[in-house]
Design a protein around this motif. Structure first.
Motif, PDB file in Angstrom:
ATOM      1  N   UNK A 120       0.817  -1.209   0.000  1.00  0.00           N
ATOM      2  CA  UNK A 120       0.000   0.000   0.000  1.00  0.00           C
ATOM      3  C   UNK A 120       0.855   1.265   0.000  1.00  0.00           C
ATOM      4  N   UNK A 121       1.906   1.281   0.811  1.00  0.00           N
ATOM      5  CA  UNK A 121       2.744   2.488   0.875  1.00  0.00           C
ATOM      6  C   UNK A 121       3.613   2.630  -0.366  1.00  0.00           C
ATOM      7  N   UNK A 122       3.866   1.522  -1.059  1.00  0.00           N
ATOM      8  CA  UNK A 122       4.661   1.604  -2.282  1.00  0.00           C
ATOM      9  C   UNK A 122       4.029   2.495  -3.332  1.00  0.00           C
ATOM     10  N   UNK A 123       2.712   2.657  -3.255  1.00  0.00           N
ATOM     11  CA  UNK A 123       2.003   3.537  -4.199  1.00  0.00           C
ATOM     12  C   UNK A 123       2.563   4.953  -4.159  1.00  0.00           C
ATOM     13  N   UNK A 124       2.906   5.444  -2.973  1.00  0.00           N
ATOM     14  CA  UNK A 124       3.354   6.827  -2.838  1.00  0.00           C
ATOM     15  C   UNK A 124       4.775   7.016  -3.353  1.00  0.00           C
ATOM     16  N   UNK A 125       5.597   6.002  -3.227  1.00  0.00           N
ATOM     17  CA  UNK A 125       6.943   6.108  -3.795  1.00  0.00           C
ATOM     18  C   UNK A 125       6.889   6.041  -5.317  1.00  0.00           C
ATOM     19  N   UNK A 126       5.978   5.222  -5.837  1.00  0.00           N
ATOM     20  CA  UNK A 126       5.800   5.186  -7.290  1.00  0.00           C
ATOM     21  C   UNK A 126       5.287   6.535  -7.790  1.00  0.00           C
ATOM     22  N   UNK A 127       4.375   7.134  -7.022  1.00  0.00           N
ATOM     23  CA  UNK A 127       3.844   8.446  -7.388  1.00  0.00           C
ATOM     24  C   UNK A 127       4.936   9.510  -7.326  1.00  0.00           C
ATOM     25  N   UNK A 128       5.801   9.423  -6.318  1.00  0.00           N
ATOM     26  CA  UNK A 128       6.915  10.360  -6.201  1.00  0.00           C
ATOM     27  C   UNK A 128       7.828  10.255  -7.411  1.00  0.00           C
ATOM     28  N   UNK A 129       8.162   9.048  -7.805  1.00  0.00           N
ATOM     29  CA  UNK A 129       9.043   8.861  -8.956  1.00  0.00           C
ATOM     30  C   UNK A 129       8.397   9.413 -10.228  1.00  0.00           C
ATOM     31  N   UNK A 130       7.103   9.156 -10.395  1.00  0.00           N
ATOM     32  CA  UNK A 130       6.401   9.641 -11.587  1.00  0.00           C
ATOM     33  C   UNK A 130       6.421  11.164 -11.659  1.00  0.00           C
ATOM     34  N   UNK A 131       6.185  11.812 -10.547  1.00  0.00           N
ATOM     35  CA  UNK A 131       6.141  13.281 -10.540  1.00  0.00           C
ATOM     36  C   UNK A 131       7.530  13.879 -10.734  1.00  0.00           C
ATOM     37  N   UNK A 132       8.544  13.225 -10.216  1.00  0.00           N
ATOM     38  CA  UNK A 132       9.906  13.721 -10.454  1.00  0.00           C
ATOM     39  C   UNK A 132      10.241  13.627 -11.936  1.00  0.00           C
ATOM     40  N   UNK A 133       9.884  12.507 -12.554  1.00  0.00           N
ATOM     41  CA  UNK A 133      10.158  12.350 -13.980  1.00  0.00           C
ATOM     42  C   UNK A 133       9.445  13.432 -14.801  1.00  0.00           C
ATOM     43  N   UNK A 134       8.255  13.830 -14.334  1.00  0.00           N
ATOM     44  CA  UNK A 134       7.457  14.793 -15.099  1.00  0.00           C
ATOM     45  C   UNK A 134       7.809  16.244 -14.785  1.00  0.00           C
ATOM     46  N   UNK A 135       8.239  16.536 -13.549  1.00  0.00           N
ATOM     47  CA  UNK A 135       8.320  17.946 -13.124  1.00  0.00           C
ATOM     48  C   UNK A 135       9.676  18.382 -12.606  1.00  0.00           C
ATOM     49  N   UNK A 136      10.677  17.527 -12.664  1.00  0.00           N
ATOM     50  CA  UNK A 136      11.975  17.905 -12.105  1.00  0.00           C
ATOM     51  C   UNK A 136      12.550  19.138 -12.798  1.00  0.00           C
ATOM     52  N   UNK A 137      12.382  19.236 -14.122  1.00  0.00           N
ATOM     53  CA  UNK A 137      12.962  20.349 -14.881  1.00  0.00           C
ATOM     54  C   UNK A 137      11.985  21.517 -15.045  1.00  0.00           C
ATOM     55  N   UNK A 138      10.899  21.509 -14.263  1.00  0.00           N
ATOM     56  CA  UNK A 138       9.894  22.571 -14.404  1.00  0.00           C
ATOM     57  C   UNK A 138      10.528  23.949 -14.147  1.00  0.00           C
ATOM     58  N   UNK A 139      10.227  24.913 -15.059  1.00  0.00           N
ATOM     59  CA  UNK A 139      10.720  26.274 -14.895  1.00  0.00           C
ATOM     60  C   UNK A 139      12.094  26.512 -15.473  1.00  0.00           C
ATOM     61  N   UNK A 140      12.734  25.459 -16.023  1.00  0.00           N
ATOM     62  CA  UNK A 140      14.056  25.604 -16.632  1.00  0.00           C
ATOM     63  C   UNK A 140      13.900  25.698 -18.149  1.00  0.00           C
ATOM     64  N   UNK A 141      14.932  26.212 -18.820  1.00  0.00           N
ATOM     65  CA  UNK A 141      14.916  26.141 -20.286  1.00  0.00           C
ATOM     66  C   UNK A 141      14.786  24.688 -20.721  1.00  0.00           C
ATOM     67  N   UNK A 142      14.415  24.488 -21.946  1.00  0.00           N
ATOM     68  CA  UNK A 142      14.255  23.118 -22.446  1.00  0.00           C
ATOM     69  C   UNK A 142      15.495  22.305 -22.119  1.00  0.00           C
ATOM     70  N   UNK A 143      15.262  21.088 -21.592  1.00  0.00           N
ATOM     71  CA  UNK A 143      16.389  20.255 -21.160  1.00  0.00           C
ATOM     72  C   UNK A 143      17.367  20.001 -22.286  1.00  0.00           C
TER      73      UNK A 143
END
Length: 471
Positions: free
Chosen positions: A266-289
């Motif tokens: 059950x708690x693994x869901x939140x770590x999977x969600x964390x990884x997904x959001x990092x992949x999607x938003x880590x470079x948010x606000x920066x010039x194109x990677x």
């Protein structure tokens, strides 16, 4: 119970040889021409001969075997376990007693060897093929042969030393002391077999402890023998507690692990969600990677962060057992302590599981499995409350939160050192990670209890079945 006449010839034979062995022991001990001393003690002493009281073990064994020859008429389990081997053991034991009483100590070893083999055959058959289904099975089938097996081993040791190392008028030689101490250590070491390899046979182990205390009381000429026997006796007696302690510990550990396995999913869901959001938003606000790094460098950066999330999840998973164990068995109200006052359920015989009825009846908090089973909904609520608090604290976007400080923060520092083009955006990248973690924290606080809805009913049954299998 109706009388069972199946295999009646062997049952009648068991009665005859039992009476013969009992009569032989009584006559040898109390016969008019023998005085009042037991021949086991008064004849053929060595430096590991125990005190006279030790031989009262025969009284217990004879009483239980007497119960066995009666019990055999109400169940065929006795014949299935003993067949004709009890007759062989009794006849050989009687022959040994006759030879021992007439001072043929060396030749007495021969029937004693065969008696030991017959008793051992019954003992191992009971341990391997015949579990105790009822209390009567325990008292009148398993217990007498556990005691008999331990005691006939003691008689073998006494007989061997009577042949090899009889007492001397001027006291024991150095060699005899060494031999006696070695023999006592050998006897004590066999307790490991009873406890570790004989399904926790406490009765057999206690026979050996009883013998060692008897040697301590009797052997006073040599301080080495005297105190070695006492030390080993205490050690053996203490070691017999291991099955009880470890069964309780095994139950607590197994149940905690069972809960941990489920909440890990059950708690693994939140770590999977964390990884997904990092992949999607880590470079948010920066010039194109692509203007800062090559695609390969971008993939390596995100992979490094994914690895950090995986390590954080592994750290969390490792902590689940201790958290759940403490929640059940350390935090108040804790599931430990006496379960007999007030009385709710009867302890099942050895080898018999608790039932779901016991689970229903055990309606107050204590340390037995039915109590844990009965209060499982409350236990789950307590676990969820604690896990939600701890997981939210770990996911906090603050600079002192575990996931950030120990995993994502160091990973980001490594990335910045290896990618100079990202260094100027350090504050933005740290801020992105903090915002992502804050979002996960809010999800945990709002939804971890809701995740309890994902708890599958079959998991309840799995854990209850596991619980009720422990004594």
């Amino acid at each position: 119970m109706p009388i069972d006449f199946t295999h009646w010839p062997s049952k009648v034979a068991n009665i005859i040889v039992y009476v013969a062995l009992l009569s032989g022991n009584l006559y040898a001990t109390f016969g008019a021409d023998k005085g009042t001393e037991s021949p086991y003690h008064s004849k053929h002493q060595s430096y590991i001969t125990p005190a006279p009281f030790t031989f009262y073990m025969w009284t217990v064994i004879h009483f239980l075997l007497g119960g066995m020859v009666v019990y055999q008429w109400f169940t065929d389990k006795v014949h299935q376990a003993t067949s004709w081997h009890f007759c062989v053991a009794s006849v050989m034991n009687a022959a040994w007693l006759a030879l021992w009483s007439t001072s043929h100590t060396f030749f007495a070893l021969i029937p004693l060897f065969f008696a030991t083999g017959a008793v051992s055959f019954i003992y191992y058959r009971l341990k391997e093929d015949h579990t105790a289904d009822t209390l009567l099975d325990v008292i009148f089938l398993h217990l007498p042969f556990s005691l008999y097996h331990g005691w006939i081993f003691v008689l073998m040791v006494i007989n061997v030393f009577a042949v090899l190392s009889p007492v001397r008028d001027n006291g024991p030689s150095t060699f005899q002391v060494i031999l006696a101490v070695t023999g006592l250590c050998f006897v004590a070491s066999t307790v490991i077999g009873y406890i570790e390899y004989k399904q926790g046979d406490v009765a057999g182990a206690l026979v050996l402890a009883w013998f060692l205390f008897g040697v301590f009381d009797q052997q006073r000429e040599s301080a080495a023998i005297h105190w070695t026997a006492l030390g080993l006796g205490i050690g053996v007696a203490a070691y017999t507690l291991k099955p009880f302690v470890f069964r309780l510990r095994a139950c607590q550990v197994s149940v905690s692990n069972a809960f941990a396995d489920k909440y890990q999913l059950l708690s693994g869901h939140y770590f999977a969600l964390l990884d997904t959001r990092i992949q999607a938003s880590f470079f948010y606000g920066l010039p194109a990677a692509t203007t800062l790094m090559t695609q390969q460098e971008t993939d390596r950066t995100l992979a490094r962060l994914s690895s950090a999330v995986a390590r954080a999840e592994n750290s969390w998973d490792l902590s689940l057992f201790r958290t759940i164990y403490d929640t059940i068995f350390v935090d108040e109200p804790k599931f430990v302590g006496d379960c007999t006052d007030p009385h709710r359920v009867d302890q099942p015989p050895v080898g018999v599981n608790w039932t779901m009825s016991d689970c229903h009846l055990m309606n107050y908090i204590c340390g037995n499995p039915p109590s844990l089973c009965h209060f499982m909904p409350m236990i789950k609520t307590r676990i969820v409350r604690k896990l939600k608090t701890q997981l939210a604290a770990k996911m906090d976007g603050g600079l002192d939160a575990d996931v950030y400080v120990n995993f994502l923060g160091p990973a980001l520092q490594t990335i910045l050192q290896s990618q100079p083009t990202l260094a100027v955006h350090s504050a933005r990248l740290h801020g992105n990670l903090n915002q992502i973690l804050d979002g996960i924290k809010l999800d945990v606080e709002a939804g971890f209890a809701e995740e309890e809805r994902e708890w599958q009913r079959r998991w309840d049954l799995e854990i209850k079945t596991l619980l009720l299998s422990f004594p």
